[in-house]
Scaffold this motif. Structure first.
Motif, PDB file in Angstrom:
ATOM      1  N   ALA A   1       0.840  -1.204   0.000  1.00  0.00           N
ATOM      2  CA  ALA A   1       0.000   0.000   0.000  1.00  0.00           C
ATOM      3  C   ALA A   1       0.875   1.254   0.000  1.00  0.00           C
ATOM      4  N   ASP A   2       1.949   1.233   0.804  1.00  0.00           N
ATOM      5  CA  ASP A   2       2.885   2.370   0.814  1.00  0.00           C
ATOM      6  C   ASP A   2       3.510   2.554  -0.563  1.00  0.00           C
ATOM      7  N   TRP A   3       3.939   1.456  -1.163  1.00  0.00           N
ATOM      8  CA  TRP A   3       4.591   1.528  -2.477  1.00  0.00           C
ATOM      9  C   TRP A   3       3.623   2.062  -3.533  1.00  0.00           C
ATOM     10  N   GLN A   4       2.358   1.660  -3.444  1.00  0.00           N
ATOM     11  CA  GLN A   4       1.368   2.173  -4.399  1.00  0.00           C
ATOM     12  C   GLN A   4       1.212   3.678  -4.262  1.00  0.00           C
ATOM     13  N   ARG A   5       1.172   4.158  -3.013  1.00  0.00           N
ATOM     14  CA  ARG A   5       1.070   5.614  -2.790  1.00  0.00           C
ATOM     15  C   ARG A   5       2.296   6.337  -3.343  1.00  0.00           C
ATOM     16  N   GLU A   6       3.451   5.677  -3.297  1.00  0.00           N
ATOM     17  CA  GLU A   6       4.694   6.263  -3.812  1.00  0.00           C
ATOM     18  C   GLU A   6       4.810   6.141  -5.333  1.00  0.00           C
ATOM     19  N   GLY A   7       3.901   5.398  -5.951  1.00  0.00           N
ATOM     20  CA  GLY A   7       3.933   5.229  -7.397  1.00  0.00           C
ATOM     21  C   GLY A   7       4.857   4.115  -7.877  1.00  0.00           C
ATOM     22  N   VAL A   8       5.235   3.205  -6.990  1.00  0.00           N
ATOM     23  CA  VAL A   8       6.079   2.080  -7.383  1.00  0.00           C
ATOM     24  C   VAL A   8       5.276   1.169  -8.316  1.00  0.00           C
ATOM     25  N   ALA A   9       5.859   0.852  -9.468  1.00  0.00           N
ATOM     26  CA  ALA A   9       5.180   0.000 -10.448  1.00  0.00           C
ATOM     27  C   ALA A   9       5.074  -1.432  -9.930  1.00  0.00           C
ATOM     28  N   MET A  10       4.076  -2.148 -10.441  1.00  0.00           N
ATOM     29  CA  MET A  10       3.818  -3.515  -9.995  1.00  0.00           C
ATOM     30  C   MET A  10       5.043  -4.433 -10.139  1.00  0.00           C
ATOM     31  N   PRO A  11       5.760  -4.413 -11.257  1.00  0.00           N
ATOM     32  CA  PRO A  11       6.945  -5.303 -11.356  1.00  0.00           C
ATOM     33  C   PRO A  11       7.998  -5.001 -10.286  1.00  0.00           C
ATOM     34  N   GLU A  12       8.202  -3.721  -9.975  1.00  0.00           N
ATOM     35  CA  GLU A  12       9.169  -3.343  -8.938  1.00  0.00           C
ATOM     36  C   GLU A  12       8.681  -3.816  -7.568  1.00  0.00           C
ATOM     37  N   ALA A  13       7.386  -3.658  -7.294  1.00  0.00           N
ATOM     38  CA  ALA A  13       6.825  -4.124  -6.022  1.00  0.00           C
ATOM     39  C   ALA A  13       7.002  -5.632  -5.895  1.00  0.00           C
ATOM     40  N   ALA A  14       6.778  -6.360  -6.988  1.00  0.00           N
ATOM     41  CA  ALA A  14       6.955  -7.818  -6.960  1.00  0.00           C
ATOM     42  C   ALA A  14       8.406  -8.178  -6.653  1.00  0.00           C
ATOM     43  N   GLN A  15       9.332  -7.450  -7.200  1.00  0.00           N
ATOM     44  CA  GLN A  15      10.754  -7.706  -6.921  1.00  0.00           C
ATOM     45  C   GLN A  15      11.081  -7.421  -5.458  1.00  0.00           C
ATOM     46  N   ARG A  16      10.538  -6.364  -4.921  1.00  0.00           N
ATOM     47  CA  ARG A  16      10.771  -6.026  -3.511  1.00  0.00           C
ATOM     48  C   ARG A  16      10.199  -7.118  -2.598  1.00  0.00           C
ATOM     49  N   ILE A  17       9.006  -7.586  -2.943  1.00  0.00           N
ATOM     50  CA  ILE A  17       8.388  -8.653  -2.138  1.00  0.00           C
ATOM     51  C   ILE A  17       9.253  -9.914  -2.201  1.00  0.00           C
ATOM     52  N   ALA A  18       9.697 -10.276  -3.385  1.00  0.00           N
ATOM     53  CA  ALA A  18      10.544 -11.461  -3.537  1.00  0.00           C
ATOM     54  C   ALA A  18      11.822 -11.322  -2.722  1.00  0.00           C
ATOM     55  N   ALA A  19      12.401 -10.115  -2.679  1.00  0.00           N
ATOM     56  CA  ALA A  19      13.623  -9.895  -1.910  1.00  0.00           C
ATOM     57  C   ALA A  19      13.368 -10.081  -0.410  1.00  0.00           C
ATOM     58  N   ILE A  20      12.245  -9.556   0.082  1.00  0.00           N
ATOM     59  CA  ILE A  20      11.913  -9.712   1.502  1.00  0.00           C
ATOM     60  C   ILE A  20      11.709 -11.186   1.843  1.00  0.00           C
ATOM     61  N   VAL A  21      10.949 -11.888   1.011  1.00  0.00           N
ATOM     62  CA  VAL A  21      10.684 -13.313   1.253  1.00  0.00           C
ATOM     63  C   VAL A  21      11.984 -14.100   1.272  1.00  0.00           C
ATOM     64  N   ALA A  22      12.888 -13.822   0.322  1.00  0.00           N
ATOM     65  CA  ALA A  22      14.178 -14.530   0.265  1.00  0.00           C
ATOM     66  C   ALA A  22      15.051 -14.173   1.469  1.00  0.00           C
ATOM     67  N   GLU A  23      15.137 -12.890   1.797  1.00  0.00           N
ATOM     68  CA  GLU A  23      15.963 -12.424   2.921  1.00  0.00           C
ATOM     69  C   GLU A  23      15.547 -13.065   4.244  1.00  0.00           C
ATOM     70  N   ARG A  24      14.253 -13.237   4.413  1.00  0.00           N
ATOM     71  CA  ARG A  24      13.727 -13.786   5.670  1.00  0.00           C
ATOM     72  C   ARG A  24      13.518 -15.302   5.611  1.00  0.00           C
ATOM     73  N   ALA A  25      13.797 -15.890   4.444  1.00  0.00           N
ATOM     74  CA  ALA A  25      13.672 -17.341   4.245  1.00  0.00           C
ATOM     75  C   ALA A  25      12.273 -17.845   4.594  1.00  0.00           C
ATOM     76  N   TRP A  26      11.264 -17.141   4.096  1.00  0.00           N
ATOM     77  CA  TRP A  26       9.884 -17.558   4.355  1.00  0.00           C
ATOM     78  C   TRP A  26       9.486 -18.768   3.517  1.00  0.00           C
TER      79      TRP A  26
END
Length: 185
Positions: A159-184
């Motif tokens: 939701a924060d990223w959407q307000r900042e205008g982050v495009a969907m592909p970039e948001a998906a990359q950020r999510i993937a990075a968080i999931v990988a970093e935390r080993a979810w």
């Protein structure tokens, strides 16, 4: 079959039946937000009367009732009555599920695992519900209660990223990075 997630706030849903499985289906609909769901029963047990309260109709649905519905689960009715009701519902353009009778179903209820806003579903297209149940139990172990908070956290970030205008592909990359970093996963 086409898998969809239906928001019960925008659909008129009902269960028709007389036994404990009909009451279980009604309670399941209520548990996921179908506050206006109706239970039609021409021979309701005492626990159904209590559980359904003002949402109980002491009859099976007739043409006018069916015309007001979007989807109907038929449960715990003899096969002949279930088939007749299913045909009447289809004539009224209502989607129908006759529990455990796949040839009478327009849709199938899925096995599910819920963790807050995370919904994992399993379907065998009505062919092997016992297998769906086993897979569901496996997913319950792999995706425990901690996933509720994880989804909430990622949702807030998105939701924060959407307000900042982050495009969907970039948001998906950020999510993937968080999931990988935390080993979810």
């Amino acid at each position: 079959m086409i898998p969809i997630a239906l928001d019960p706030r925008f659909a008129r849903l009902a269960v028709a039946g007389n036994g404990p499985l009909a009451l279980r289906r009604f309670r399941a609909l209520r548990a996921v937000g179908a506050a206006d769901a109706i239970l039609f029963s021409d021979a309701p047990a005492d626990d159904a009367v209590i559980a359904a309260g003002g949402s109980l109709r002491r009859a099976l649905p007739e043409a006018a009732d069916l015309a007001a519905l979007h989807a109907l689960w038929i449960v715990d009715l003899p096969r002949g009555r279930a088939e007749t009701l299913a045909n009447a519902a289809r004539d009224a353009r209502v989607l129908v599920n006759v529990e455990d009778v796949p040839q009478f179903c327009d849709f199938h209820s899925v096995a599910e695992v819920r963790r807050g806003d995370l919904l994992l579903t399993i379907s065998t297209n009505g062919r092997a519900p016992g297998l769906s149940s086993l897979i569901r139990r496996d997913l319950e172990q792999k995706y425990g209660p901690e996933w509720q908070e994880r989804v909430a956290e990622i949702g807030a970030l998105r939701a924060d990223w959407q307000r900042e205008g982050v495009a969907m592909p970039e948001a998906a990359q950020r999510i993937a990075a968080i999931v990988a970093e935390r080993a979810w996963l």
